[in-house]
Design an enzyme around this catalytic site. Structure first.
Site, mmCIF file in Angstrom:
data_model
loop_
_atom_site.group_PDB
_atom_site.id
_atom_site.type_symbol
_atom_site.label_atom_id
_atom_site.label_comp_id
_atom_site.label_asym_id
_atom_site.label_seq_id
_atom_site.Cartn_x
_atom_site.Cartn_y
_atom_site.Cartn_z
ATOM 1 C CG ASP A 486 65.634 -24.892 -35.742
ATOM 2 O OD1 ASP A 486 65.408 -24.542 -36.666
ATOM 3 O OD2 ASP A 486 64.439 -25.736 -34.895
HETATM 4 C C1 GLC Z 1 63.898 -29.488 -33.312
HETATM 5 C C2 GLC Z 1 63.219 -28.668 -34.372
HETATM 6 C C3 GLC Z 1 63.449 -29.219 -35.738
HETATM 7 C C4 GLC Z 1 64.966 -28.996 -35.648
HETATM 8 C C5 GLC Z 1 65.546 -29.858 -34.646
HETATM 9 C C6 GLC Z 1 67.310 -29.585 -34.705
HETATM 10 O O1 GLC Z 1 63.625 -30.889 -32.858
HETATM 11 O O2 GLC Z 1 61.755 -29.084 -33.984
HETATM 12 O O3 GLC Z 1 62.847 -28.555 -36.601
HETATM 13 O O4 GLC Z 1 65.331 -29.859 -37.122
HETATM 14 O O5 GLC Z 1 65.285 -29.374 -33.609
HETATM 15 O O6 GLC Z 1 67.670 -28.338 -34.232
HETATM 16 C C1 GLC Z 2 65.949 -24.256 -29.847
HETATM 17 C C2 GLC Z 2 66.008 -25.997 -29.594
HETATM 18 C C3 GLC Z 2 65.809 -26.372 -30.985
HETATM 19 C C4 GLC Z 2 64.773 -26.230 -31.502
HETATM 20 C C5 GLC Z 2 64.350 -24.571 -31.562
HETATM 21 C C6 GLC Z 2 62.989 -24.429 -32.045
HETATM 22 O O1 GLC Z 2 66.770 -23.889 -30.656
HETATM 23 O O2 GLC Z 2 67.462 -26.196 -29.087
HETATM 24 O O3 GLC Z 2 65.997 -28.104 -30.791
HETATM 25 O O4 GLC Z 2 64.603 -26.748 -32.708
HETATM 26 O O5 GLC Z 2 64.688 -24.376 -30.260
HETATM 27 O O6 GLC Z 2 62.802 -23.141 -32.218
#
Ligand code: GLC
Ligand code: GLC
Length: 813
Positions: A486
């Site tokens: 993300d």
């Molecule tokens: C969080 C989110 C997931 C994403 C991950 C890596 O665990 O829930 O959707 O893939 O972060 O950013």
């Molecule tokens: C932030 C976190 C990530 C998560 C995301 C969800 O970017 O670092 O882990 O998946 O929020 O919106």
């Protein structure tokens, strides 16, 4: 230092010291009514949606930590001393404090000055209520004259509004008290047709106005009414409605008494809200029998036994006995249990997820199925159809949907270009588990638009094609807002404080490409090809295979850095995750997923990639996301570089993706490495380093701080993470190798060399497989005997003669 111990026979973790490094929580409820409960009785409850139907109030990031919950007080009416048997909130020095977190229940108790008290908290199956069973025993040799108090603080339903909109909310609070039951009915007079109630099995006094109970300027640690020994039967108007009950208990030496409290949620039909009609009084005809039922001890006990049976059966679908206790207890108990929590909650409500932020994630919920589908396939089916119904006509997806409305969340939007492929992964896991091909025929709308229904199968086709029309300059998939990571926001270029990296796109996004999505595309494409093949669509299947092969070629040509797979190309076409980069030279995701997908197994790339991960990313606490960590904020990379080095996506140990490497290692036949990686992040194996790890030793955390962080080894964000499903899937299906396929159960273990073998029981499509594996050589070649007959290969045929039990013995050489 340890704060407790596992009681595997009872499937409990027993916390024996109340001041754990962080609140160690458990979940109550597994269907629609849920609660979180900490080891000192902190937490809250909600119905379905942690934001919109919050029953009780909770203050996140409060000081002191974890303050407010399901608190019981006992008062010795002779000495006027009072205490909480759960330690919080009064913090008296207790004897024999123990919190037993079990499967869907928590029991907290202790002894104080000869008075033993424990409370069993749980949610009965199929009910929207929770039971607190308090047992008080007098171990003194004199009579004890006591009062017991139970308290909760109501939330005015929408937890977000409840925490911010005081100018309104201080005026709306309303309750009714009838026959000693407290009914919380804020906004019931207008547009709500639901209310909450808090009942007690014994007659006694009550309070419903917070100030009457706590007194002015006091907290839960010394409520004025408990101190004085008498609740005042206050009726809340506005301000902060609470529920508090008082029961007076006189206990002879050795005597025990049980008191039951029930907290619940109830809905009335819109035209039957009031009784008598036209009045403003809640119609209680349907709720009263329910309350009466669970205030009876036999009923409460029976409901608890049912819950135990439910978990016995649910966990019984797969049980294993290996030489490693940490593997056994995670697979047999806690990891499976955590998979249920992630399935239910997605990422909504934990000690780190405040329940007001996130709906159900499209990619998250699909991946969660990998660890859940074998437990309750009917619910997995329902979830798949809900998810698919939020898919957009383009094949793309809303990144999240709201559980109450089941509609895509417009605020978060879509355009995460990995999202659609996870639907294929989820559906494929469902088909492999159940063999229920009928799901593919289910009519499912796009974007919940009535009239747009198409068979689920078409949704999968659109998912796959989504990428084909979104390829970048190298022929790799465009990344969109982000892929699995993300925080790799290559089109965002955010320089405005507070702006969301995930919802802001100010570049067209026609250049930045993701090698990770390419690997996922190859994987999903081959899964879809198998599905098509099985449906008799041979030509379509070969198209998918051809597209996957083509993408594999592109990866080989533009996604390989010489010693490992590249991660991405940025908006300027520059490499990310390359040896040429100054920081972020190598990433886990593309390497893990490409090898998991089987890319590079033949030409040595997979081997090189896994070795490079081992050399550059693996640490004693797990495998970090990338190296070197980004030391400063890079506009063109986005959120990943917003975190200080070693945390979260910036070189933290993201436990969700470690299993991709474990699976990658099994694909190379390296069981030692796979299980070693598994053990490094296994919470049970980390129990001894509780002061470093800090999170619960019975569930995975999303992240462990990486080697660049001063707190290297410290876990954060426990419970709600894709880590649960992926680790379960990696250990069960790839290391133990008890793998579901479209054609039946495959047994292909890649276990450590020094394991003499293992045994397992697997219920699969109505048949119980009793599996026994013995090692007779150091390799992974398996010879299988099924009910005494040797078979070719590793696929155990599904019995066609009605047998319900199958014995499988395997010899590894
Ligand atoms: C969080 C989110 C997931 C994403 C991950 C890596 O665990 O829930 O959707 O893939 O972060 O950013
Ligand atoms: C932030 C976190 C990530 C998560 C995301 C969800 O970017 O670092 O882990 O998946 O929020 O919106």
């Amino acid at each position: 230092m340890k704060y407790g111990h596992f009681d595997d026979a009872r499937r409990e973790y027993v916390i024996t010291q109340p001041d754990t490094p962080l609140p160690w929580i458990n979940y109550l409820g597994c269907q629609a009514y849920f609660g979180i409960i900490s080891n000192t009785a902190g937490g809250y409850s909600f119905y379905r949606d942690a934001r919109l139907r919050r029953l009780t109030r909770y203050r996140y990031n409060n000081v002191p930590l974890d303050y407010g919950g399901r608190y019981i007080y006992l008062r010795d009416n002779e000495t006027r001393e009072f205490w909480s048997p759960s330690w919080q909130p009064t913090q008296n020095e207790l004897q024999d404090y123990a919190c037993r977190h079990g499967m869907g229940y928590t029991i907290i108790g202790s002894t104080y000055k000869g008075i033993e008290a424990h409370t069993r908290y749980f949610v009965p199956l199929d009910e929207n209520l929770e039971i607190w069973q308090l047992t008080v025993t007098n171990h003194r040799n004199t009579k004890a004259v006591l009062s017991a108090f139970a308290s909760i603080e109501f939330c005015l339903w929408d937890a977000q509004d409840d925490a911010t909109n005081f100018q309104r909310n201080f005026n709306t609070g309303q309750v009714e008290v009838e026959d000693g039951v407290i009914y919380h009915k804020t906004e019931y007079r207008e547009r709500r047709n639901h209310f909450a109630y808090f009942a007690c099995s014994e007659p006694g006094r009550f309070d419903t106005q917070r100030e009457a109970f706590l007194g002015r300027y006091r907290g839960w640690d010394r409520p004025a009414a408990v101190e004085s020994g008498e609740l005042s039967n206050s009726i809340a108007h506005g301000w902060s409605p609470i529920g508090a009950h008082q029961v007076n208990l006189e206990l002879a030496p050795g005597e025990s008494r049980e008191v039951i409290f029930v907290l619940g949620y109830h809905e009335n039909p819109v035209d039957e809200k009031f009784d008598p009609p036209g009045s403003q009084i809640i119609d209680k005809r349907t709720v009263k029998p329910l309350i009466a039922k669970y205030l009876r001890r036999e009923e409460a006990d029976a409901a608890f036994e049912q819950l135990r049976d439910y978990w016995e059966q649910t966990l019984g679908v797969f049980q294993v006995n290996t030489p490693d206790i940490h593997t056994n207890r995670m697979v047999n108990i806690w990891n499976a249990y955590q998979c249920m929590a992630t399935f239910n909650m997605s990422r909504s409500a934990s000690f780190y997820e405040s329940g007001i932020g996130r709906g159900l994630g499209f990619r998250d919920s699909n991946q969660d199925l990998l660890g859940f589908v074998h437990m309750v396939p009917t619910r997995a089916r329902e979830r798949i159809l809900d998810l698919a119904a939020t898919q957009l006509p383009t094949g793309g997806a809303y990144h999240q949907y709201q559980p109450l409305t089941k509609r895509g969340n417009n605020d978060i939007g879509g355009g995460f270009n990995d999202d659609p492929h996870w639907l294929i992964v989820g559906v494929s896991a469902y088909l492999k588990e159940t063999g229920d091909w009928s799901i593919l025929e289910e009519p499912v709308p796009y974007d919940n638009e009535t009239g747009s229904e198409q068979p689920l199968y078409e949704h999968l086709q659109r998912s796959f094609r989504y990428t084909l029309s979104r390829l970048g300059p190298h022929g790799l998939p465009l990344i969109g807002r982000a892929d699995w990571n993300d925080c790799l926001n290559l089109n965002c270029f955010s320089d405005t404080p507070g702006q969301s990296f995930q919802t802001t796109t100010n570049r067209e996004g026609k250049v930045a490409e993701s090698v990770f999505i390419a690997g996922l595309f190859v994987y999903a494409g081959r899964e879809l090809a198998e599905i098509a093949q099985r449906r008799g669509l041979a030509q379509e299947a070969s198209q998918y295979r051809a597209e996957a092969a083509k993408m594999e070629d592109v990866i080989n040509e533009h996604g390989w850095d010489g010693n490992w797979f590249l991660r991405a190309y940025d908006n300027f076409g520059a490499k990310i995750g390359s040896n040429e980069c100054e920081e972020g030279k190598i990433f886990i995701e593309s390497n893990g997923f490409c090898v998991l997908a089987g890319i590079g197994l033949e030409d040595g790339k997979a081997l090189k990639a896994m070795d490079a991960v081992g050399e550059n990313l693996a640490t004693k606490h797990g495998i970090v996301v990338q190296q070197p960590a980004y030391s400063k904020y890079y506009l063109q990379l986005g959120e990943i570089s917003s975190y200080p080095p070693g945390y979260k996506e910036n070189a933290g140990i993201f436990c969700h993706v470690n299993p991709w490497v474990m699976i990658g290692e099994t694909r190379l036949g390296r069981g030692d490495a796979a299980h070693d990686y598994y053990s490094r992040i296994n919470p049970s194996a980390r129990e001894e380093i509780g002061d470093l790890h800090r999170c619960e030793p019975y569930v995975y955390a999303q992240m462990i701080a990486g080697k660049d962080a001063p707190t290297f080894g410290e876990a954060k964000n426990s419970w709600l993470t894709g880590t649960a499903a992926w680790n379960y899937y990696a250990i069960v299906q790839w290391i133990l190798g008890v793998r579901t396929t479209l054609n039946g159960l495959q047994i292909a273990p890649v276990i450590p060399k020094n394991w003499p073998g293992f045994t397992a029981t697997r219920m699969f499509r109505g048949v119980t497989y009793r599996i026994s594996i013995e090692r007779k050589g150091s390799g992974n070649d398996i010879g299988l005997t099924v009910d005494g007959q040797q078979i070719e290969g590793s696929l155990v045929p599904v019995p066609t003669d009605g047998r319900r039990e199958v014995g499988v013995t395997g010899v590894l050489r």
